[in-house]
Design an enzyme around this catalytic site. Sequence first.
Site, short mmCIF file in Angstrom:
data_model
loop_
_atom_site.label_atom_id
_atom_site.label_comp_id
_atom_site.label_asym_id
_atom_site.label_seq_id
_atom_site.Cartn_x
_atom_site.Cartn_y
_atom_site.Cartn_z
N LYS A 177 -8.01 -17.48 -30.07
CA LYS A 177 -8.36 -17.94 -31.42
C LYS A 177 -8.69 -16.78 -32.37
O LYS A 177 -8.90 -15.63 -31.93
CB LYS A 177 -9.53 -18.92 -31.32
CG LYS A 177 -9.15 -20.23 -30.62
CD LYS A 177 -10.29 -21.24 -30.70
CE LYS A 177 -9.89 -22.57 -30.09
NZ LYS A 177 -10.98 -23.58 -30.22
N TYR A 222 -4.18 -30.00 -34.46
CA TYR A 222 -5.42 -30.69 -34.09
C TYR A 222 -5.44 -32.14 -34.59
O TYR A 222 -6.52 -32.69 -34.81
CB TYR A 222 -6.62 -29.92 -34.63
CG TYR A 222 -7.00 -28.72 -33.77
CD1 TYR A 222 -7.35 -28.89 -32.43
CD2 TYR A 222 -7.04 -27.44 -34.29
CE1 TYR A 222 -7.71 -27.80 -31.64
CE2 TYR A 222 -7.40 -26.34 -33.50
CZ TYR A 222 -7.73 -26.54 -32.18
OH TYR A 222 -8.09 -25.48 -31.40
N ASN A 267 -15.03 -20.53 -30.38
CA ASN A 267 -15.13 -20.43 -28.92
C ASN A 267 -13.99 -19.67 -28.25
O ASN A 267 -13.69 -19.87 -27.07
CB ASN A 267 -15.32 -21.83 -28.31
CG ASN A 267 -14.15 -22.74 -28.54
OD1 ASN A 267 -13.20 -22.38 -29.24
ND2 ASN A 267 -14.18 -23.92 -27.97
N HIS A 325 -8.35 -21.71 -26.60
CA HIS A 325 -7.99 -23.13 -26.51
C HIS A 325 -7.08 -23.33 -25.30
O HIS A 325 -6.29 -22.44 -24.96
CB HIS A 325 -7.24 -23.60 -27.76
CG HIS A 325 -6.58 -24.93 -27.58
ND1 HIS A 325 -7.26 -26.12 -27.73
CD2 HIS A 325 -5.32 -25.25 -27.21
CE1 HIS A 325 -6.44 -27.13 -27.46
NE2 HIS A 325 -5.25 -26.63 -27.15
N GLU A 362 1.77 -29.75 -27.16
CA GLU A 362 1.32 -28.46 -27.70
C GLU A 362 2.34 -27.35 -27.45
O GLU A 362 2.55 -26.48 -28.30
CB GLU A 362 -0.04 -28.10 -27.11
CG GLU A 362 -1.14 -29.06 -27.59
CD GLU A 362 -2.52 -28.76 -27.02
OE1 GLU A 362 -3.47 -29.47 -27.40
OE2 GLU A 362 -2.65 -27.83 -26.20
P1 CMP Z 1 -10.50 -26.60 -28.53
O1 CMP Z 1 -10.40 -26.54 -27.06
O2 CMP Z 1 -9.59 -25.77 -29.34
O3 CMP Z 1 -10.31 -28.13 -28.99
C1 CMP Z 1 -10.86 -28.64 -30.18
C2 CMP Z 1 -11.80 -27.68 -30.81
O4 CMP Z 1 -12.70 -28.27 -31.73
C3 CMP Z 1 -12.72 -27.08 -29.75
O5 CMP Z 1 -11.99 -26.21 -28.95
C4 CMP Z 1 -13.78 -26.47 -30.60
O6 CMP Z 1 -13.37 -25.24 -31.16
C5 CMP Z 1 -13.87 -27.53 -31.68
N1 CMP Z 1 -14.94 -28.48 -31.40
C6 CMP Z 1 -15.01 -29.38 -30.45
N2 CMP Z 1 -16.14 -30.09 -30.52
C7 CMP Z 1 -16.78 -29.62 -31.57
C8 CMP Z 1 -18.01 -29.94 -32.17
N3 CMP Z 1 -18.80 -30.91 -31.69
N4 CMP Z 1 -18.38 -29.23 -33.23
C9 CMP Z 1 -17.58 -28.25 -33.73
N5 CMP Z 1 -16.38 -27.91 -33.19
C10 CMP Z 1 -16.00 -28.59 -32.13
#
Ligand code: CMP
Length: 141
Positions: free
Chosen positions: A12, A52, A115, A118, A129
């Site tokens: 990311k 998304y 984070n 993904h 995806e």
């Molecule tokens: P990812 O695995 O990319 O899938 C969806 C993304 O949304 C997740 O990682 C986080 O980056 C984000 N995400 C998921 N839950 C939350 C949340 N409760 N608050 C903010 N971001 C979220």
Amino acid sequence: MTQNERTLAIIKPDAVADGHAGAILTLIEKAGFKILAMRMMHLNRQQAEGFYDVHRGKPFFESLVKFMTEGRIIVLALERENAILKWREVMGATNPVNAAEGTIRKLYGASIERNAAHGSDAPETADYELRYFFSSVDLLP
Ligand code: CMP
């Protein structure tokens, strides 16, 4: 015989901007994944929203799209036995606070949103995806 599986991984914008792409690629290779295809790109809003789409309407959707469009990402098609589950293990829990030591999100993630990585969560999402970012010629064995 165990069957190889494919998953979509993204390094990311936070991790790319902070210079962790190389370390994450090393973790990917050390975990036994074959990198089938790899692409660096800067998503626009439409591309991030489309990726998304399942999260559209959730409270974090707008902020997630803003984050995912803030800089370059690296998109990867990964292959190995049990790739989907294994990549999720290597990444660690979505929220870095809950991620195990040594996982990508523990090492490089700052928050549940920022984070670092993904991964697809099921075979159907992996299919969607992988096709979202790569064409069939990119994914030949
Ligand atoms: P990812 O695995 O990319 O899938 C969806 C993304 O949304 C997740 O990682 C986080 O980056 C984000 N995400 C998921 N839950 C939350 C949340 N409760 N608050 C903010 N971001 C979220």
